[in-house]
Design a protein around this motif. Structure first.
Motif, short mmCIF file in Angstrom:
data_model
loop_
_atom_site.label_atom_id
_atom_site.label_comp_id
_atom_site.label_asym_id
_atom_site.label_seq_id
_atom_site.Cartn_x
_atom_site.Cartn_y
_atom_site.Cartn_z
N GLY A 117 3.48 21.19 -12.45
CA GLY A 117 4.59 22.12 -12.63
C GLY A 117 5.39 21.93 -13.91
O GLY A 117 6.45 22.54 -14.07
N SER A 118 4.89 21.13 -14.83
CA SER A 118 5.60 20.91 -16.10
C SER A 118 5.18 21.96 -17.13
O SER A 118 4.01 22.04 -17.50
CB SER A 118 5.29 19.51 -16.63
N VAL A 119 6.13 22.75 -17.59
CA VAL A 119 5.85 23.74 -18.63
C VAL A 119 5.43 23.03 -19.92
O VAL A 119 4.52 23.48 -20.63
CB VAL A 119 7.08 24.63 -18.88
N THR A 375 5.24 32.94 -11.93
CA THR A 375 6.51 32.20 -11.90
C THR A 375 7.00 31.88 -13.31
O THR A 375 8.21 31.67 -13.51
CB THR A 375 6.38 30.89 -11.10
N LEU A 376 6.10 31.84 -14.28
CA LEU A 376 6.52 31.58 -15.66
C LEU A 376 7.38 32.72 -16.21
O LEU A 376 8.14 32.51 -17.16
CB LEU A 376 5.30 31.40 -16.56
N THR A 379 11.15 32.05 -16.35
CA THR A 379 11.60 30.92 -17.16
C THR A 379 11.83 31.36 -18.59
O THR A 379 11.46 32.47 -18.98
CB THR A 379 10.54 29.79 -17.14
N PHE A 424 1.75 25.66 -11.10
CA PHE A 424 3.04 26.24 -10.70
C PHE A 424 2.98 26.80 -9.28
O PHE A 424 4.00 26.89 -8.61
CB PHE A 424 3.44 27.32 -11.70
N LYS A 429 8.13 24.85 -10.50
CA LYS A 429 8.51 24.47 -11.87
C LYS A 429 9.20 23.11 -11.82
O LYS A 429 10.21 22.93 -11.15
CB LYS A 429 9.44 25.52 -12.49
N GLU A 431 10.59 20.65 -14.51
CA GLU A 431 10.88 20.38 -15.92
C GLU A 431 10.89 18.89 -16.25
O GLU A 431 10.84 18.49 -17.39
CB GLU A 431 12.23 21.01 -16.31
#
Length: 438
Positions: A117-119, A375-376, A379, A424, A429, A431
Motif C-alpha cells: 500500500g505504499s505509493v 483508490t489512487l 490521492t 492497494f 493506502k 504512506e
C-alpha cells in the motif's frame, strides 16, 4: 547481552524483506535485458515471499480471499492437467510449464505483498520497470533499424515480434502523455517537461515503426475518448479563472499528440490497410470461404475454430499447452500449423486452456487489481492512477488481437503493474510503508 528471540526474528525478517526487494527490483528491471537473470531473481523473490507469508502475523492479510482464488485456480489446473495429458499425449511434457506460466499471473499478489500500500514503493517499482524497457531498447535497437522503420519498413528490434515491443512503445506513449498532463497541471520543472516530451516522441515513433494495427486501434480509441472527455470538462467548468486554462492547455497538448501520431502513422496505416482490403471486404460480405489466410484472415479463421472448441468444453477447457495441438487438428493449411501455435486472442486462449471457470478466476483477479488502482484517484498521485487505468484499457483492447498473456510481455505487465493495484486492494493506502523496511 544477547538479543531476545523476538528481536532476532525481527532482524532476520527485515533481512529477508531487504533481499526480497532487491530480487524484485532485478526481476522488474532485467526481464527484457537478460531473461535468465530475471528468472533467477524471480526464484529468490518467490522464496522470500513464501517466508514472509509464513511469518505474517496479521491473519486478515495472511488468509486474504485472493489466496482462496489462487487455490481454486490451481485446483482447476490440476484437474484439467490429467485430462490434457490423456487427450494430447504428444504435448504432455509441456502442460506443466504452460500451466505454470498462466499461474504466474498470480505473482501480482507477491508484488503487492512487498509494496503493502505504499505509493512511494509503487512508484519506485513502476519506474524500475519502465527503466528496464528503456535500457533494453537502447541495447537492442540501432540507428539503421530506426531509419528503416521511419522509411516505412516494419521493424521488431530483435524482440519476439513487432507486436510485443509495440505494446511497450504504447505504454511509453501513454506514460509520456500522462506526464505531459501532469506538467500542464503543475509548475513542472524543465527536466520534467523534457522527460515527458521525450517519452511521448519515443512512443509515437515506436508505434509507427512497429506497425501493429491492434496498438494503433487501442491508442486511437483511448486518445479519442480522452479528447472528448477533456473537451466536455472544459465546457462544463464553472470556474473559468481556475482550472479552465489548464484544461484548455491539456486539450491542446492531447490534440497535438494525436495530430502528431496520425500524421506520422497515416501513410503506414494506409499501406497496412490496403494490404488487407480484400479480407475486410470478404468478412463484411459474410463469405468466410473467400477469406484468405492473411494476417487478419488467419485470426478470423482460427477464432471461428476456437469458438467451436470452446463450445465442446466450455467449463474447464482443454489444458494450457493444448492450443498448438488443437490447431494441428484444425482445418488449416500445413504451413499455418507449422508457423502458428496460438490463437492471437488472449481471451480465447484462457477459455481454451481453462474454460469459463479459468477465465472467471483471472477476471476476478483483474477486478481486484482495478479496484485497488482506482483508490489512487483519491490521492495526490491521481495522475498515476489515471495512467495505470488507461494502461489497463490499452492492455484489454490489444489482447483481443494478440495472445499477450501467454507470452512474457503480457505476464510481466500483469505481475508488476497488477501488483501495484493489488497492493492497494489488499492493504489500502499506507504512506508509512517503505521499499526496504517494514
Amino acid at each position: 547481552m544477547q538479543p531476545s528471540n523476538k528481536e532476532s526474528q525481527s532482524g532476520w525478517l527485515a533481512k529477508n524483506h531487504a533481499v526480497g526487494w532487491i530480487a524484485l527490483t532485478i526481476y522488474a528491471f532485467a526481464w527484457l535485458i537478460n531473461f535468465d537473470v530475471s528468472r533467477s531473481a524471480e526464484s529468490v523473490f518467490i522464496l522470500c515471499f513464501a517466508i514472509a507469508w509464513f511469518k505474517e502475523a496479521d491473519p486478515a492479510f495472511k488468509w486474504h480471499k485472493v489466496f482462496l482464488l489462487l487455490l481454486a485456480f490451481v485446483v482447476l489446473q490440476i484437474g484439467v492437467y490429467f485430462f490434457a495429458v490423456d487427450r494430447f499425449p504428444n504435448v504432455a511434457d509441456g502442460q506443466v510449464k504452460a500451466a505454470r506460466h498462466i499461474a504466474k499471473l498470480f505473482l501480482c499478489i507477491a508484488v503487492a505483498w512487498w509494496i503493502r500500500g505504499s505509493v512511494k514503493a509503487a512508484k519506485y517499482l513502476l519506474l524500475v520497470f519502465i527503466a528496464g524497457i528503456l535500457v533494453s531498447l537502447v541495447l537492442n535497437s540501432s540507428v539503421d533499424a530506426w531509419r528503416a522503420g521511419l522509411a516505412g519498413s516494419r521493424v521488431d528490434f530483435g524482440y519476439t515480434n513487432a507486436q510485443h515491443i509495440a505494446f511497450y512503445f504504447g505504454l511509453l506513449l501513454i506514460m509520456g502523455v500522462g506526464w505531459l498532463f501532469k506538467c500542464v497541471g503543475i509548475s513542472a520543472a524543465k527536466y520534467e517537461w523534457g522527460v515527458a516530451v521525450a517519452l511521448t516522441l519515443l512512443g509515437v515513433a515506436g508505434v509507427v515503426v512497429t506497425q501493429t494495427r491492434a496498438v494503433w486501434l487501442a491508442l486511437g480509441l483511448i486518445f479519442l475518448v480522452l479528447v472528448v472527455f477533456s473537451l466536455l470538462r472544459l465546457l462544463m467548468q464553472r470556474r473559468p479563472a481556475g482550472l479552465r486554462p489548464k484544461l484548455l492547455l491539456s486539450c491542446v497538448v492531447l490534440i497535438g499528440v494525436v495530430a502528431l501520431t496520425v500524421n506520422a502513422v497515416a501513410p503506414v496505416i494506409e499501406k497496412r490497410l490496403l494490404d488487407e482490403h480484400e479480407v475486410v471486404e470478404a468478412i463484411a460480405a459474410g463469405n468466410m470461404e473467400d477469406v484468405p489466410f492473411s494476417s487478419i484472415g488467419i485470426r478470423v479463421h482460427t477464432w471461428s475454430y476456437a469458438l467451436d472448441k470452446i463450445h465442446e468444453r466450455p467449463l474447464t477447457g482443454w489444458g494450457a499447452k493444448s492450443r498448438g495441438a488443437l490447431i494441428d487438428e484444425g482445418p488449416f493449411p500445413d504451413w499455418l500449423k507449422v508457423r502458428f501455435g496460438h490463437f492471437h486472442n488472449a481471451y480465447l486462449e484462457l477459455l481454451l486452456a481453462y474454460g469459463v471457470l479459468g477465465l472467471a478466476a483471472i477476471a476476478i483477479l483483474t477486478a481486484m487489481i482495478l479496484k485497488g488502482t482506482v483508490t489512487l484517484l483519491t490521492t495526490p498521485h491521481k495522475h498515476w492512477g489515471v495512467g495505470l487505468l488507461v494502461s489497463w484499457v490499452f492492455f484489454f483492447i490489444i489482447n483481443v488481437f494478440e495472445s499477450y498473456v501467454i507470452f512474457n510481455s503480457g505476464m510481466y505487465f500483469f505481475v508488476i503493474v497488477g501488483g501495484v493495484g493489488m497492493s492497494f486492494y489488499m492493504f489500502g493506502k499506507n504512506e508509512n510503508a517503505g521499499t526496504v523496511t517494514r
